[in-house]
Scaffold this motif. Structure first.
Motif, PDB file in Angstrom:
ATOM      1  N   SER A  11       0.853  -1.244  -0.071  1.00 42.65           N
ATOM      2  CA  SER A  11      -0.019  -0.064   0.057  1.00 42.65           C
ATOM      3  C   SER A  11       0.715   1.268  -0.030  1.00 42.65           C
ATOM      4  O   SER A  11       2.079   1.278   0.596  1.00 42.65           O
ATOM      5  N   ASN A  12       0.238   2.225  -0.637  1.00 37.43           N
ATOM      6  CA  ASN A  12       1.131   3.758  -0.749  1.00 37.43           C
ATOM      7  C   ASN A  12       1.021   4.285   0.693  1.00 37.43           C
ATOM      8  O   ASN A  12       0.323   5.064   0.839  1.00 37.43           O
ATOM      9  N   ILE A  15       0.865   8.410   0.569  1.00 37.05           N
ATOM     10  CA  ILE A  15      -0.145   9.266   0.364  1.00 37.05           C
ATOM     11  C   ILE A  15      -0.332   9.860   1.639  1.00 37.05           C
ATOM     12  O   ILE A  15      -0.847  11.213   1.464  1.00 37.05           O
ATOM     13  N   LYS A  19      -6.665  10.361   3.164  1.00 32.81           N
ATOM     14  CA  LYS A  19      -7.884   9.575   2.944  1.00 32.81           C
ATOM     15  C   LYS A  19      -8.820   9.865   4.150  1.00 32.81           C
ATOM     16  O   LYS A  19     -10.074   9.483   3.840  1.00 32.81           O
ATOM     17  N   PRO A  54       1.502  11.515  -3.976  1.00 35.33           N
ATOM     18  CA  PRO A  54       2.097  10.294  -3.890  1.00 35.33           C
ATOM     19  C   PRO A  54       3.544  10.430  -4.675  1.00 35.33           C
ATOM     20  O   PRO A  54       3.842  10.779  -5.327  1.00 35.33           O
ATOM     21  N   LYS A  60       9.186   5.686  -4.630  1.00 33.95           N
ATOM     22  CA  LYS A  60       8.274   4.617  -3.913  1.00 33.95           C
ATOM     23  C   LYS A  60       9.296   3.151  -3.412  1.00 33.95           C
ATOM     24  O   LYS A  60       9.372   2.850  -2.460  1.00 33.95           O
ATOM     25  N   GLU A 103      -0.313   1.613 -10.087  1.00 39.33           N
ATOM     26  CA  GLU A 103      -0.482   2.182  -8.819  1.00 39.33           C
ATOM     27  C   GLU A 103      -0.384   3.511  -8.746  1.00 39.33           C
ATOM     28  O   GLU A 103      -1.255   4.083  -7.866  1.00 39.33           O
ATOM     29  N   TYR A 104       0.618   4.157  -9.292  1.00 40.17           N
ATOM     30  CA  TYR A 104       0.980   5.461  -9.046  1.00 40.17           C
ATOM     31  C   TYR A 104      -0.149   6.143  -9.827  1.00 40.17           C
ATOM     32  O   TYR A 104      -0.574   7.228  -9.086  1.00 40.17           O
ATOM     33  N   LYS A 106      -3.136   5.394 -10.356  1.00 39.52           N
ATOM     34  CA  LYS A 106      -4.416   5.434  -9.636  1.00 39.52           C
ATOM     35  C   LYS A 106      -4.248   6.269  -8.163  1.00 39.52           C
ATOM     36  O   LYS A 106      -5.375   6.903  -7.889  1.00 39.52           O
ATOM     37  N   ASP A 107      -3.079   6.353  -7.696  1.00 33.81           N
ATOM     38  CA  ASP A 107      -2.865   7.012  -6.380  1.00 33.81           C
ATOM     39  C   ASP A 107      -3.084   8.471  -6.855  1.00 33.81           C
ATOM     40  O   ASP A 107      -3.561   9.336  -5.869  1.00 33.81           O
ATOM     41  N   ASP A 110      -6.754   9.562  -7.073  1.00 32.09           N
ATOM     42  CA  ASP A 110      -7.252   9.840  -5.738  1.00 32.09           C
ATOM     43  C   ASP A 110      -6.924  11.025  -5.226  1.00 32.09           C
ATOM     44  O   ASP A 110      -7.436  11.549  -4.650  1.00 32.09           O
ATOM     45  N   TYR A 111      -5.674  11.290  -5.348  1.00 32.14           N
ATOM     46  CA  TYR A 111      -4.864  12.715  -4.761  1.00 32.14           C
ATOM     47  C   TYR A 111      -5.554  13.820  -5.263  1.00 32.14           C
ATOM     48  O   TYR A 111      -5.784  14.809  -4.518  1.00 32.14           O
TER      49      TYR A 111
END
Length: 248
Positions: A11-12, A15, A19, A54, A60, A103-104, A106-107, A110-111
């Motif tokens: 999991s990141n 971030i 959340k 992120p 990462k 994944e980045y 997608k993050d 969300d960010y």
């Protein structure tokens, strides 16, 4: 498959707590005045929970590898750790890199959503406080940078005042006592000095100041000659008062 291929599943954690805002956490802000300026952001210093951007796949990967790397090599420097991570990142298989990139992305989606929620939740007072602290942080950063440049370029140091010269002469009497009590005693002893005793320290301070003025002027001439006029003090532009001649 590369031994590093499991990293994309992690999991990141970088971030951050933004959340909580997406999950409608109540009262996410706490405006607390902080006076000492460090490397923290303005929001952190004000107790405001700002969403964290992120990390890119490489950073990462480097952050995830660092704990195990330092555990095996406790004496490794940051530069060596970065060099090691760069080398192994290049050797990482395409499948793992692809998963980490997905994944980045997608993050980042969300960010961006949560950043909008965060910005819309700030009050005007909070925005003003953030702006003010950012300006003070920038000013403090420039001051540190200038101080480092002065040191690097050998700028003469301003001498101590007569009082601090007196305090320095009494440093042997400190002997690990309470600093506040020591300063108070020095202040009291200074006030009790006779005029003759005080003049000795004042003369010493004046001599040092005269020497400093000559050194700083020579240093500034040197800085201008090598193209570093930005380090030279700004001269006062106030016009000198002209002497008036009294009519007889």
């Amino acid at each position: 498959m590369s031994p590093f291929n499991h990293f994309y599943r992690l999991s990141n954690i970088f971030i951050g707590s933004y959340k909580n805002v997406l999950h409608k956490r109540t009262n996410p802000f706490n405006l607390t005045q902080v006076c000492n300026y460090t490397r923290k952001s303005a929001e952190q210093m004000l107790g405001i929970d700002k969403p964290k951007r992120p990390l890119t796949p490489f950073f990462k990967f480097m952050a995830q590898m660092r704990p195990a790397l330092l555990a095996k090599n406790p004496g490794m420097t940051s530069k060596e750790a970065i060099t090691w991570s760069s080398k192994h990142w290049q050797e990482l298989d395409a499948e793992t890199k692809s998963q980490m990139v997905k994944e980045y992305e997608k993050d980042m989606e969300d960010y961006k959503k949560i950043k909008k929620l965060y910005e819309s939740s700030l009050s005007e007072d909070q925005k003003e406080e953030i702006k003010r602290v950012k300006e003070e942080i920038a000013a403090a950063r420039e001051k540190r940078k200038l101080k480092a440049e002065f040191k690097e370029m050998g700028r003469p140091k301003k001498p101590m005042s007569s009082y601090f010269l007196f305090m320095q002469s009494r440093k042997d009497s400190f002997q690990g006592n309470n600093v506040k009590e020591y300063q108070e005693k020095v202040r009291t002893d200074w006030q009790k000095l006779s005029d003759n005793e005080r003049q000795k320290f004042e003369k010493q301070a004046q001599d040092l100041m005269n020497k400093y003025k000559k050194e700083i002027e020579a240093w500034e001439v040197k800085m201008i000659s090598i193209g570093r006029g930005d380090l030279v003090r700004e001269k006062s532009s106030k016009p000198k008062k002209s002497k008036t001649v009294k009519e007889q």
